[in-house]
Scaffold this active site. Structure first.
Site, PDB file in Angstrom:
ATOM      1  N   SER A 293       0.820  -1.208   0.000  1.00  0.00           N
ATOM      2  CA  SER A 293       0.000   0.000   0.000  1.00  0.00           C
ATOM      3  C   SER A 293       0.858   1.264   0.000  1.00  0.00           C
ATOM      4  CB  SER A 293      -0.884   0.019   1.244  1.00  0.00           C
ATOM      5  OG  SER A 293      -1.636  -1.159   1.344  1.00  0.00           O
TER       6      SER A 293
ATOM      7  N   PHE B  13      -0.827  -8.168   0.218  1.00  0.00           N
ATOM      8  CA  PHE B  13      -2.286  -8.228   0.288  1.00  0.00           C
ATOM      9  C   PHE B  13      -2.956  -6.998  -0.303  1.00  0.00           C
ATOM     10  CE2 PHE B  13      -0.537 -10.742   3.777  1.00  0.00           C
ATOM     11  CZ  PHE B  13      -1.077 -11.980   3.467  1.00  0.00           C
ATOM     12  N   CYS B  14      -2.289  -5.870  -0.248  1.00  0.00           N
ATOM     13  CA  CYS B  14      -2.879  -4.631  -0.744  1.00  0.00           C
ATOM     14  C   CYS B  14      -1.784  -3.776  -1.354  1.00  0.00           C
ATOM     15  CB  CYS B  14      -3.557  -3.884   0.401  1.00  0.00           C
ATOM     16  SG  CYS B  14      -4.389  -2.372  -0.086  1.00  0.00           S
ATOM     17  N   PRO B  15      -1.871  -3.425  -2.630  1.00  0.00           N
ATOM     18  CA  PRO B  15      -3.034  -3.566  -3.505  1.00  0.00           C
ATOM     19  C   PRO B  15      -3.244  -4.962  -4.089  1.00  0.00           C
ATOM     20  CG  PRO B  15      -1.265  -2.428  -4.659  1.00  0.00           C
ATOM     21  CD  PRO B  15      -0.801  -2.621  -3.258  1.00  0.00           C
TER      22      PRO B  15
END
Lengths: 377, 76
Positions: A293, B13-15
């Site tokens: 992220s 897991f993210c993105p």
């Protein structure tokens, strides 16, 4: 040991302050120095832009003087880097001055690029700059009803924004008694409502409960502002009366122009955070090409790991730990409830149902951030 | 034929792997191949689903030592 930090955002600032404390003795005795080069004398709390967009924070609440956040021993200059010479261990800044280093950390961040999708910049609103957030509030306040389309570019900073902005718009229109005049329609690039599967499942239940409609596998290709339609790469289309975009992002232009990384993302070792092929050059936050992220917390946790490693390199000649991929994201689920997702390379998130207490903790963190930037939290 | 790009999305897991592929394809030229490495079994299904919907080419899709390899050619 000359340590040069390029960028005065969240990652660079937390790193600099952590290092200044760990290396106090070395800094006092001239055995080490820390220099920070930034493009601005101001530091912005970027997550606050979401609240500006809904009239819940004023822009001036988001800024502090960068110098005031830094430990006194840090040499701070508003002098953005224009040329990186990683093989020669120096940079050339805008002033023309050359800065030599033994260790460099690049933390220049990212930028929203709505102009990268035809028609998007001129036909949509977003929350990614101060002016954009103010425009967002104005347009939302003037909206008299119709279809609000949320559309999401890839990659984007702060992965919770698409959901947060949708939930907060729901409460915004609810407070104004307009829900019967507004249709919220949410689109997302992959086959669920959020990249984190448990978050996506939770959001789907909430959207169904609230009457928010949604479409997945929708990647913006172009926007026709006359017809008020967004066309997707997948061959579908979605109409709108008000288009809320999470624009695609890129790294900073100086990264691309120096050939450090495609689209401004620098190839980075996922554990040691060094620029691939360089043992004394490191990357923090959005600037990495890591598949994690792009969020403030990512920069924060990377900075803590890197501070440990640079300090130990100065003191004992070797790094001591790996960055484990830790990310922590609050998720605002409206105007008075929130939850969070925490995960790392090995452990998936397990978000809990939203509560008021987590929302208020987020509100508190909006102020506590300044202690965090100073490396105190 | 240009060199195949590898997107190492293992343990993330993210993105997530599909979103990384979408970003990678935007930066690629038509005809280029991208190989996604994923530790999520779901990638073997959701990446081909998106590739087929958009109209790119699925070149390969296999598992080896707990890692799923999905190879995609940008077709347009």
């Amino acid at each position: 040991m000359k340590i040069l930090i390029v960028g005065g955002g969240m990652g660079g600032t937390i790193l600099a302050n952590n290092l200044a404390r760990r290396l106090k003795s070395e800094l006092d005795h001239g055995a080490a120095s820390i220099t920070m080069l930034s493009a601005s004398d101001k530091h912005m709390y970027q997550p606050g832009l979401l609240y500006v967009a809904f009239g819940r924070m004023a822009p001036d609440e988001l800024y502090r003087d960068q110098q005031s956040l830094l430990e006194p021993a840090i040499h701070f200059h508003v002098d953005p880097v224009e040329t990186f010479s990683l093989n020669e261990n120096h940079v050339i800044a805008k002033s023309g001055k050359r800065y030599d280093y033994d260790i460099i950390v690049i933390a220049t961040g990212s930028r929203a690029m709505p102009e990268n999708i035809p028609g998007l910049a001129e036909n949509s609103i977003n929350v990614y700059t101060e002016q954009a957030a103010l425009d967002f509030y104005k347009r939302l306040s003037e909206f008299e009803g119709g279809k609000v389309l949320v559309s999401v570019g890839v990659p984007h900073k702060c992965p919770m924004v698409p959901l947060e902005v949708t939930f907060m718009m729901y409460d915004f229109f609810k407070d104004r008694g307009m829900l019967d005049k507004v249709q919220l329609h949410y689109t997302y690039p992959i086959g669920r409502l959020h990249s984190l599967e448990p978050v996506g499942k939770w959001a789907q239940k909430e959207f169904d409960r609230l009457g928010v409609t949604y479409e997945t596998l929708f990647n913006m290709k172009e926007v026709d502002g006359d017809k008020k339609v967004v066309y997707s790469e997948e061959g579908t289309e979605a109409s709108y009366d008000l288009l809320v975009a999470v624009p695609p992002h890129k790294g900073m232009e100086v990264i691309e122009s120096n050939g450090l990384g495609t689209a401004g993302w620098i190839p980075t070792d996922r554990h040691r955070l060094n620029v691939e092929g360089h043992i004394n050059a490191f990357v923090l936050g959005d600037t990495t090409n890591l598949p994690i992220s792009k969020a403030g917390s990512t920069a924060h946790f990377e900075a803590e790991a890197l501070a440990d490693n640079i300090a130990s390199t100065v003191k004992i000649g070797t790094p001591v730990r790996d960055y484990d991929g830790k990310v922590f994201c609050f998720i605002e689920a409206g105007k008075e409830k929130a939850t969070y997702a925490m995960f790392n390379y090995n452990n998936p998130p397990d978000p809990k149902p939203p509560t008021k207490s987590i929302h208020w903790f987020k509100m508190a963190y909006n102020q506590l951030y300044w202690a965090s930037a100073r490396g105190l939290l | 034929m240009s060199e195949k790009k590898v997107i190492d999305a293992r343990g993330t897991f993210c993105p997530g792997p599909l979103m990384e592929l979408i970003a990678g394809i935007k930066q690629s030229e038509v005809g280029e191949e991208l190989e996604v490495l994923s530790s999520d079994e779901g990638s073997a299904k959701d990446i081909p689903e998106w590739v087929n919907k958009v109209g790119h080419d699925l070149v390969d899709n296999f598992e080896s030592d707990g890692v799923w390899h999905v190879v995609v050619r940008k077709a347009k």
